[in-house]
Design a protein around this motif. Structure first.
Motif, PDB file in Angstrom:
ATOM      1  N   VAL A  84       0.653  -1.578  -0.078  1.00  0.00           N
ATOM      2  CA  VAL A  84       0.399  -0.074   0.205  1.00  0.00           C
ATOM      3  C   VAL A  84       1.284   1.515   0.415  1.00  0.00           C
ATOM      4  CG1 VAL A  84      -1.331   1.617   0.679  1.00  0.00           C
ATOM      5  CG2 VAL A  84      -1.652  -1.173   0.992  1.00  0.00           C
ATOM      6  N   LEU A  85       1.653   1.331   0.709  1.00  0.00           N
ATOM      7  CA  LEU A  85       2.559   2.667   0.893  1.00  0.00           C
ATOM      8  C   LEU A  85       3.147   2.457  -0.554  1.00  0.00           C
ATOM      9  CD1 LEU A  85       4.629   2.554   4.143  1.00  0.00           C
ATOM     10  CD2 LEU A  85       2.950   3.569   3.502  1.00  0.00           C
ATOM     11  N   ALA A  86       3.981   1.769  -1.154  1.00  0.00           N
ATOM     12  CA  ALA A  86       4.379   1.723  -2.134  1.00  0.00           C
ATOM     13  C   ALA A  86       3.609   2.599  -3.662  1.00  0.00           C
ATOM     14  CB  ALA A  86       5.455   0.542  -2.683  1.00  0.00           C
ATOM     15  N   THR A  87       2.686   2.042  -3.869  1.00  0.00           N
ATOM     16  CA  THR A  87       1.706   1.689  -4.557  1.00  0.00           C
ATOM     17  C   THR A  87       1.036   3.786  -4.787  1.00  0.00           C
ATOM     18  OG1 THR A  87       0.017   0.478  -3.566  1.00  0.00           O
ATOM     19  CG2 THR A  87       1.166   0.062  -5.777  1.00  0.00           C
ATOM     20  N   SER A  88       0.841   4.001  -2.713  1.00  0.00           N
ATOM     21  CA  SER A  88       0.608   5.312  -3.111  1.00  0.00           C
ATOM     22  C   SER A  88       2.041   6.243  -3.253  1.00  0.00           C
ATOM     23  CB  SER A  88       0.441   5.319  -1.413  1.00  0.00           C
ATOM     24  OG  SER A  88      -1.514   4.568  -0.880  1.00  0.00           O
ATOM     25  N   VAL A  89       2.899   5.639  -2.995  1.00  0.00           N
ATOM     26  CA  VAL A  89       3.411   6.698  -3.197  1.00  0.00           C
ATOM     27  C   VAL A  89       3.637   7.332  -4.601  1.00  0.00           C
ATOM     28  CG1 VAL A  89       6.280   6.892  -2.819  1.00  0.00           C
ATOM     29  CG2 VAL A  89       4.817   6.922  -1.185  1.00  0.00           C
ATOM     30  N   VAL A  90       3.614   6.467  -4.834  1.00  0.00           N
ATOM     31  CA  VAL A  90       3.291   6.194  -6.649  1.00  0.00           C
ATOM     32  C   VAL A  90       2.427   7.267  -6.958  1.00  0.00           C
ATOM     33  CG1 VAL A  90       3.261   5.122  -8.812  1.00  0.00           C
ATOM     34  CG2 VAL A  90       5.001   3.878  -6.731  1.00  0.00           C
ATOM     35  N   PHE A  91       1.085   6.989  -7.102  1.00  0.00           N
ATOM     36  CA  PHE A  91       0.460   8.225  -7.216  1.00  0.00           C
ATOM     37  C   PHE A  91       0.868   9.289  -7.082  1.00  0.00           C
ATOM     38  CE2 PHE A  91      -1.531   4.200  -6.699  1.00  0.00           C
ATOM     39  CZ  PHE A  91      -2.192   4.331  -8.667  1.00  0.00           C
ATOM     40  N   ASN A 109      -7.469   8.097  -5.921  1.00  0.00           N
ATOM     41  CA  ASN A 109      -6.566   7.473  -6.903  1.00  0.00           C
ATOM     42  C   ASN A 109      -6.061   6.541  -6.056  1.00  0.00           C
ATOM     43  OD1 ASN A 109      -6.824   8.109  -9.779  1.00  0.00           O
ATOM     44  ND2 ASN A 109      -5.871  10.125  -9.023  1.00  0.00           N
ATOM     45  N   ILE A 110      -5.391   7.071  -5.005  1.00  0.00           N
ATOM     46  CA  ILE A 110      -4.782   6.003  -4.129  1.00  0.00           C
ATOM     47  C   ILE A 110      -5.943   4.879  -3.732  1.00  0.00           C
ATOM     48  CG2 ILE A 110      -3.953   6.088  -1.584  1.00  0.00           C
ATOM     49  CD1 ILE A 110      -2.526   8.080  -2.176  1.00  0.00           C
ATOM     50  N   THR A 111      -6.774   5.208  -3.116  1.00  0.00           N
ATOM     51  CA  THR A 111      -8.107   4.741  -2.079  1.00  0.00           C
ATOM     52  C   THR A 111      -8.244   3.352  -3.940  1.00  0.00           C
ATOM     53  OG1 THR A 111      -8.982   6.171  -1.726  1.00  0.00           O
ATOM     54  CG2 THR A 111     -10.659   3.747  -1.775  1.00  0.00           C
ATOM     55  N   LEU A 112      -8.632   4.000  -5.088  1.00  0.00           N
ATOM     56  CA  LEU A 112      -9.154   2.718  -5.813  1.00  0.00           C
ATOM     57  C   LEU A 112      -8.080   1.807  -6.479  1.00  0.00           C
ATOM     58  CD1 LEU A 112     -11.272   4.803  -8.512  1.00  0.00           C
ATOM     59  CD2 LEU A 112     -11.976   3.053  -7.152  1.00  0.00           C
ATOM     60  N   MET A 113      -6.200   2.172  -7.068  1.00  0.00           N
ATOM     61  CA  MET A 113      -5.446   1.545  -7.922  1.00  0.00           C
ATOM     62  C   MET A 113      -5.081   0.963  -6.978  1.00  0.00           C
ATOM     63  SD  MET A 113      -4.816   3.485 -11.491  1.00  0.00           S
ATOM     64  CE  MET A 113      -5.688   5.166 -10.457  1.00  0.00           C
TER      65      MET A 113
END
Lengths: 230, 222
Positions: A84-91, A109-113
Motif C-alpha cells: 500500500v505504501l509503495a503504490t500510494s507513493v507512486v500516485f 486514485n490511492i483508494t482505487l488503484m
C-alpha cells in the motif's frame, strides 16, 4: 488510468482522501513493524519498481496494448502494508511531479488503484493459499488469480464512487456492466503477467517473495542417502 | 541524478513562482482545485476567472505556455470520456447542431473538460516550477509523516536508476532480436519484471546497509 480533477464532486473526493490518509497511516505503522529501519529505502525502491513496471506496455491484439497496475504484484512480493505504501507513493509522485491524476482526485486514485487492488489481491491470495496445496509452485497461481480479481473489483468500487459523487446521470447498471466487462479483460492480462513475474522471481530468489514465506518455512531439508553407482 | 538537476517536467528559471516556498505552492494548488471542483455547475464566469488566474501565475513564472501545452497530453483519455458523456447519459434531451444529446450529459461533459483542464494546467505549473527536493521539504513542512517523505525521497532519487535499468534490459532484449508483438511474448517481458524486482530490492538492501554504515538511525539528518 488516473482519475482527473472534477470527475467526482468535492464531498466524495474529500471522503476518499480521508480514507486514503487512514489507509496510508495504518500501513506506515504496520510496515515499520515489518521492515523496521529498512522501511524507507526498501519501500522507496519498490515504489520506483512499481512506477517502472507501469511504463512497460504489453501488446494485446490488433495493435492495442496495456500496462500493469501492479497492486496485487506488490502485495505478494513485499506484503500488503509495504505494498500500500509503495503504490500510494507512486500516485503522490505522479500527481505532484508528473501532473498525472488530479490533486483533488489523489485520494480517489490511492483508494482505487493503491488500497483496493492491494487489499483484494492480498486477500484472494491468502484465501487461495489456505485452499491450495502448500507448494512453491502454487504461489504464482494464487498471485495471478488475486491480480485478476483485483482489477474488476477496483472498477466496481469506481462505479460505486461514481454513483455517489458522479457528475452526469449515466445509468449505473450500464456503467457497471461496461466497466466490469472491460476491466475483467484487463484483469486477465494483469493476472497472467503477475503469475509469470512471480513465477520467475520464485525460481531465482524465493526468499524475496513475502507471500511465499509461510510455504518456505514449511519446507524441510531433504537428505537423499542413495549413493550414485560407482 | 544529483542535487542540481530538475526532474522531467521541471523548467529551470528564477521567477518569483520558482522561489516561492514549496509548501505554500502545494497548499495553493489544493485549495485552488477544491474551489474549482466545488464551483456549482453553470457558473461559467467563475471558470473564466480561474483560467485568468492560472494564466497570470504562468506569466509570472516565465515558463513558456508551449512548454505546458505540449505536456497536457496526459489529459487525452478524459477528453474522450467527456466528449462521449452527452451521448451515453440519460435524462431530458436537447438538440445541438441537429444531434439529439442528453442535457445533463452535455453539462457534465463540459464541466469535466473544464475542471480537468484547469487541474492539469495547475499541476503542470507546480511541477514545472518546483524541484523534487523542494517539494519533499514542502511536504515535510506540511507535517506529512517523515517516513512517508523519506520513502518518496528514495523513490524520486532512484526512479531514474531503476527506469534506466529497465531501458538497458530493453536494449539487451532488442539486440537479441526480440520484439513484443502479441501475448505469446509476455513470458519474456514478465521475466524482465522479475529481474527488475530482484535488482531493485537488492539495491534497496545495499542502500540500507550503506546508510547504516554512515550512521543512519531511521531518520534523515535535516
Amino acid at each position: 488510468m488516473h482519475v482527473p480533477d472534477g470527475f467526482l464532486d468535492a464531498p466524495t473526493s474529500l471522503a476518499t482522501g480521508a480514507l486514503a490518509v487512514v489507509a496510508v497511516g495504518v500501513s506506515l505503522r504496520k510496515a515499520r513493524h515489518e521492515l523496521d529501519d529498512r522501511t524507507a529505502p526498501l519501500a522507496g525502491l519498490v515504489a520506483a519498481f512499481v512506477f517502472a513496471t507501469q511504463m512497460i506496455t504489453f501488446p494485446v491484439a490488433g495493435g492495442t496494448s496495456g500496462h500493469l497496475l501492479g497492486g496485487a504484484l506488490a502485495a505478494v512480493l513485499v506484503g500488503p502494508w509495504t505494498g500500500v505504501l509503495a503504490t500510494s507513493v507512486v500516485f503522490v509522485v505522479q500527481c505532484l511531479l508528473f501532473a498525472d491524476g488530479g490533486i483533488t482526485a489523489l485520494g480517489t486514485n490511492i483508494t482505487l488503484m493503491g488500497v483496493t487492488t492491494v487489499a483484494v489481491g492480498w486477500l484472494v491470495f491468502r484465501a487461495l493459499q489456505v485452499v491450495l496445496p502448500r507448494r512453491t509452485a502454487m504461489v504464482p497461481v494464487a498471485a495471478g488469480i488475486g491480480a485478476l480479481l483485483s482489477v474488476p473489483v477496483a472498477a466496481l468500487v469506481f462505479v460505486l464512487l461514481y454513483a455517489v459523487g458522479g457528475a452526469a446521470d449515466i445509468p449505473i447498471d450500464r456503467l457497471a456492466g461496461a466497466m466490469v466487462g472491460v476491466h475483467l479483460l484487463i484483469g486477465i492480462g494483469e493476472g497472467v503477467i503477475t503469475f509469470l513475474a512471480v513465477g520467475s522471481i520464485i525460481a531465482v530468489r524465493p526468499d524475496l517473495v513475502y507471500g511465499a514465506r509461510s510455504v518456505l518455512k514449511a519446507r524441510t531439508l531433504e537428505v537423499r542417502t542413495t549413493v550414485p553407482a560407482a | 541524478m544529483g542535487g542540481a538537476h530538475g526532474h522531467q517536467l521541471h523548467f529551470h528559471a528564477h521567477s518569483r513562482v520558482h522561489r516561492a516556498p514549496a509548501h505554500l505552492k502545494i497548499v495553493a494548488l489544493v485549495v485552488f482545485m477544491l474551489v474549482v471542483v466545488a464551483t456549482p455547475r453553470g457558473w461559467w464566469p467563475a471558470y473564466a476567472a480561474y483560467l485568468a488566474l492560472l494564466v497570470a501565475v504562468i506569466a509570472v513564472s516565465h515558463v513558456p505556455p508551449t512548454y505546458l501545452l505540449k505536456r497536457m497530453v496526459v489529459e487525452v483519455p478524459f477528453v474522450v470520456f467527456a466528449l462521449l458523456l452527452p451521448f451515453v447519459a440519460t435524462g431530458p434531451r436537447t438538440e445541438v447542431l441537429g444531434v439529439s444529446v442528453s442535457e445533463s450529459g452535455l453539462h457534465a461533459g463540459a464541466r469535466l473538460l473544464v475542471t480537468a483542464t484547469l487541474g492539469v494546467i495547475a499541476s503542470l505549473t507546480l511541477a514545472a516550477t518546483t524541484e523534487a527536493q523542494a517539494l519533499l521539504q514542502g511536504l515535510t513542512r506540511l507535517r506529512v509523516p517523515s517516513l512517508l517523505v523519506q520513502i518518496m525521497g528514495f523513490m524520486v532519487r532512484y526512479l531514474e536508476v531503476v527506469t534506466d535499468e529497465l531501458r538497458r534490459m530493453k536494449v539487451a532484449r532488442e539486440s537479441r532480436g526480440f520484439t513484443a508483438r502479441d501475448p505469446r511474448h509476455w513470458p519474456v517481458l514478465a521475466k524482465s519484471f522479475g529481474a527488475l524486482f530482484i535488482r531493485s530490492y537488492e539495491r534497496g538492501e545495499r542502500v540500507h546497509l550503506a546508510m547504516l554504515s554512515r550512521g543512519y538511525t531511521g531518520r534523515l539528518p535535516s
